[in-house]
Design an enzyme around this catalytic site. Structure first.
Site, PDB file in Angstrom:
ATOM      1  N   ASP A  13     112.251  -1.310   7.563  1.00  0.00           N
ATOM      2  CA  ASP A  13     112.163  -1.583   9.004  1.00  0.00           C
ATOM      3  C   ASP A  13     112.340  -0.316   9.833  1.00  0.00           C
ATOM      4  OD1 ASP A  13     111.800  -4.233   8.379  1.00  0.00           O
ATOM      5  OD2 ASP A  13     113.926  -4.716   8.544  1.00  0.00           O
ATOM      6  N   LYS A  35     109.082  -4.243   1.487  1.00  0.00           N
ATOM      7  CA  LYS A  35     108.612  -5.169   2.526  1.00  0.00           C
ATOM      8  C   LYS A  35     108.425  -4.382   3.824  1.00  0.00           C
ATOM      9  CE  LYS A  35     111.467  -8.046   4.859  1.00  0.00           C
ATOM     10  NZ  LYS A  35     111.088  -8.007   6.287  1.00  0.00           N
ATOM     11  N   LYS A  63     104.779 -12.783   8.994  1.00  0.00           N
ATOM     12  CA  LYS A  63     105.141 -14.097   9.553  1.00  0.00           C
ATOM     13  C   LYS A  63     103.897 -14.783  10.144  1.00  0.00           C
ATOM     14  CE  LYS A  63     109.877 -13.756   9.317  1.00  0.00           C
ATOM     15  NZ  LYS A  63     110.031 -12.391   8.766  1.00  0.00           N
ATOM     16  N   PRO A  68      93.585 -21.292  10.236  1.00  0.00           N
ATOM     17  CA  PRO A  68      93.059 -20.748   8.983  1.00  0.00           C
ATOM     18  C   PRO A  68      92.100 -19.564   9.171  1.00  0.00           C
ATOM     19  CG  PRO A  68      93.155 -23.140   8.847  1.00  0.00           C
ATOM     20  CD  PRO A  68      93.526 -22.778  10.265  1.00  0.00           C
ATOM     21  N   ASN A  69      91.209 -19.628  10.143  1.00  0.00           N
ATOM     22  CA  ASN A  69      90.229 -18.548  10.283  1.00  0.00           C
ATOM     23  C   ASN A  69      90.884 -17.197  10.590  1.00  0.00           C
ATOM     24  OD1 ASN A  69      87.429 -17.641  10.337  1.00  0.00           O
ATOM     25  ND2 ASN A  69      87.797 -17.297  12.536  1.00  0.00           N
ATOM     26  N   GLY A 169     118.487 -10.742   4.867  1.00  0.00           N
ATOM     27  CA  GLY A 169     119.796 -10.983   5.487  1.00  0.00           C
ATOM     28  C   GLY A 169     120.944 -10.525   4.612  1.00  0.00           C
ATOM     29  N   GLN A 173     123.201  -7.319   7.537  1.00  0.00           N
ATOM     30  CA  GLN A 173     123.148  -8.580   8.292  1.00  0.00           C
ATOM     31  C   GLN A 173     124.182  -9.605   7.834  1.00  0.00           C
ATOM     32  OE1 GLN A 173     119.014 -10.137   9.276  1.00  0.00           O
ATOM     33  NE2 GLN A 173     118.518  -8.270   8.209  1.00  0.00           N
TER      34      GLN A 173
END
Lengths: 222, 222
Positions: A13, A35, A63, A68-69, A169, A173
């Site tokens: 991040d 990620k 996220k 769908p398209n 998390g 976190q």
């Protein structure tokens, strides 16, 4: 010592390309996946996916929560950039989730079934069974469940014995990586406590070693 | 004739920067806003927001659905690029929505309270009251509600008399722009039937003229 069995996913991040590559390289031997999310992609451009993929397989934490398209178009772009997996929401329904695998069968889809911020208690927490149902219907590869809500994590594991669970998390976190893995997560997603450490490699190695003491739920594959 | 009162938002669902700018310029006089989404931003880079903003104010259709901190970072980046508004999901809770306005009070937040693809019937449709409640709690500027589900659109208007409603799904996706505005939408979002037309300007003018026959619900502002 071979650490290819690491159960750590680095949450990258950060916003600057150079820093992203530097951190990833520094701790790559202790992690299995990296990620990345929208802020880094917006700042550094979509090419950052292929840059980071040279270090470890990349899970794009987008996220996704669209029709769908639109999922089809985004999937095509990130797969061409070398993404290993993508995080998408289940609440928009199974067709939107399925469209990702239909577009790129090799891209691993992780669906969100629970989140840990305060706002998740307003609607998502009460709908966890339905979100699990939609994820099953869409035949996703894995799900995302919070490391800092162990009761929820255990519940989701009990309902999804065969899915790969990745848990954000942990670390800064508030969640404990060892407790999250013990509660049923396959991988813990750790960000700040790694990349804000003055010795990221050492920090990663320590977490890696602690996680080694927990018996594996089953053989894991990259 | 002054067409600054247009109730048309162009859905700029194309992937190439040059084509995006060309279409936008061609029909700019008949539209009030331009909606762009992730596939175009991924393909053309975040700079496309400022490029298109020179033509008309841009609503970024990002379907944001993340934790507050991630919303904060994305908001900062798109606002610096000149965005007028952003579309975010309400189901993740009011704190994630509020974080956007907290970060950039001038950025207009439109929250999704209903969608029109098949998967929306699995969970979202049953939760519309809760999604409206969360949107109210977060004090969003407007909401997104489908033009091709008029019953739903009327219901949402009845529950949110004071919010700006923008409605996708008009045109090629089956909804009728006139019916959507009559059912309570302030703006219809139209894509393919404009940019796939052999005469986009003429097509936009025709829709504009038809919408002019419907009395305004109240004064609209850009």
């Amino acid at each position: 010592m071979d650490k290819s069995d690491s159960r750590i996913i680095l949450a990258l991040d950060v916003l600057e390309k150079e820093r992203a590559i530097q951190i990833s390289s520094e701790i790559s031997e202790y992690i299995s996946f990296i990620k990345i999310n929208w802020p880094l992609i917006l700042s550094a451009g979509v090419g950052i996916i292929s840059d980071i993929s040279r270090i470890k397989p990349v899970i794009c934490d987008l996220k996704l929560a669209d029709i769908p398209n639109t999922h089809r178009l985004i999937t095509g772009i990130i797969k061409r950039s070398g993404a290993y997996g993508v995080i998408a929401h289940s609440f928009v329904g199974s067709d939107s989730l399925q469209e990702i695998s239909k577009t790129e069968p090799s891209l691993k889809v992780f669906s969100v079934v629970a989140m840990s911020h305060k706002g998740a208690s307003e609607l998502m927490d009460q709908q966890v069974d339905k979100l699990i149902r939609i994820s099953k219907d869409a035949n996703v590869y894995g799900v995302v469940a919070p490391a800092n809500n162990l009761e929820m994590l255990k519940y989701i594991r009990s309902k999804l014995p065969d899915k790969v669970i990745i848990s954000p998390g942990a670390g800064a976190q508030g969640g404990d990586p060892v407790k999250a893995i013990s509660a049923g997560a396959d991988f813990v997603i750790i960000g700040r406590s790694l990349y804000e450490s003055s010795h990221p490699g050492q920090e990663a190695e320590e977490i890696y070693e602690r996680l080694c003491t927990i018996p594996k739920r089953r053989p894991l594959s990259n």
